[in-house]
Design an enzyme around this catalytic site. Structure first.
Site, PDB file in Angstrom:
ATOM      1  N   ASN A  40       8.765 -12.641 -15.861  1.00 23.92           N
ATOM      2  CA  ASN A  40       8.297 -14.277 -15.429  1.00 23.92           C
ATOM      3  C   ASN A  40       8.640 -15.452 -15.215  1.00 23.92           C
ATOM      4  O   ASN A  40       9.114 -16.529 -14.489  1.00 23.92           O
ATOM      5  CB  ASN A  40       6.319 -14.510 -14.568  1.00 23.92           C
ATOM      6  CG  ASN A  40       5.831 -15.555 -14.215  1.00 23.92           C
ATOM      7  OD1 ASN A  40       6.437 -15.639 -13.075  1.00 23.92           O
ATOM      8  ND2 ASN A  40       4.969 -16.287 -14.493  1.00 23.92           N
TER       9      ASN A  40
ATOM     10  N   HIS B  39       3.639 -15.708  -8.979  1.00 22.57           N
ATOM     11  CA  HIS B  39       3.722 -16.642  -7.856  1.00 22.57           C
ATOM     12  C   HIS B  39       4.166 -15.685  -7.233  1.00 22.57           C
ATOM     13  O   HIS B  39       5.959 -15.041  -7.841  1.00 22.57           O
ATOM     14  CB  HIS B  39       4.606 -18.181  -7.994  1.00 22.57           C
ATOM     15  CG  HIS B  39       4.002 -19.171  -7.878  1.00 22.57           C
ATOM     16  ND1 HIS B  39       3.501 -19.470  -9.609  1.00 22.57           N
ATOM     17  CD2 HIS B  39       3.077 -19.601  -7.649  1.00 22.57           C
ATOM     18  CE1 HIS B  39       2.031 -20.092  -9.541  1.00 22.57           C
ATOM     19  NE2 HIS B  39       1.884 -20.799  -7.721  1.00 22.57           N
TER      20      HIS B  39
END
Length: 234
Positions: free
Chosen positions: A111, A79
């Site tokens: 991440n 994201h």
């Protein structure tokens, strides 16, 4: 966006964030969020488990990424506008799962760890400041090779050749409860990072990101109105 758009290429406006999409790389140029303690209040009716990654059908099929591009690539669908920032509404959090808001990110060590630490830090700051304006995006930085020349090299994945950024940036403007403006800028390499390394180690001058990304951050604010950059008075 009252403080200015970083750039104006292929703007997509969602309920709780805005992005500029790069058709060539299939990854956004930037994603912009306005965070406050009010709009980040957790809604018990929101269930992230119901969210599904899906292609952004507002983008021409020549230029969009698909789930199949990520399958077997070894990279997470990372994201840019963090899902954790938008838990006030099921619709808001679902919109963050559109692939136009994703970039290929190393999973373990990045991440799911150090980059996540930075996202949590931004949320923490949003709870103690009046407003937080956060711009996030990819970088493709040059590196000098054995012949002494500098090259920009990045991997691509899937049938749509989705670019794998070499680095990611966050540029954050904090409006304190006293109305003072403070700026922080971070660049992190897209690789496993030791969680023991403090986030401050990744702070960089904001103009270095502007030059590398071809963007201008918070250009509607006179530089004299910003009191601190990366924790230092200016």
């Amino acid at each position: 966006m009252k403080y200015g758009f970083p750039g104006l290429d292929n703007i997509r406006s969602f309920d709780n964030f805005i992005l500029s999409y790069d058709r060539k790389t299939r990854v956004a140029h930037w994603v912009f969020e306005h965070l406050t303690k009010e709009n980040m209040k957790f809604n018990e009716g929101v269930d992230r488990a119901l969210c599904e990654f899906q292609a952004d059908k507002s983008i021409h099929h020549y230029f969009r990424s698909e789930n199949t591009d990520y399958k077997g690539s070894g990279y997470d669908r990372g994201h840019l506008a963090a899902a954790g920032n938008h838990k006030a509404s099921q619709k808001y959090v679902e919109q963050t799962f559109l692939l136009s808001n994703m970039a290929p990110q190393v999973g373990v060590g990045f991440n799911r760890h150090s980059w996540n630490r930075l996202e949590k830090y931004v949320r923490k700051k949003a709870k103690v400041n009046n407003n937080v304006y956060c711009c996030t995006g990819p970088l493709y930085l040059p590196r000098k090779e054995s012949d002494g020349k500098k090259y920009v090299k990045y991997e691509v994945i899937g049938a749509n050749n989705v670019a794998v950024p070499t680095h990611f940036f966050k540029v954050i403007l904090f409006e304190t409860t006293n109305g003072i403006l403070e700026l922080e800028a971070y660049v992190m390499p897209n690789q496993a990072i030791d969680d023991a390394i403090p986030l401050a180690s990744f702070q960089v001058p904001p103009d270095s990101i502007e030059r590398a990304a071809g963007l201008l951050f918070f250009d509607n604010i006179g530089k004299t109105k910003i009191s601190r950059i990366n924790g230092k008075n200016i």
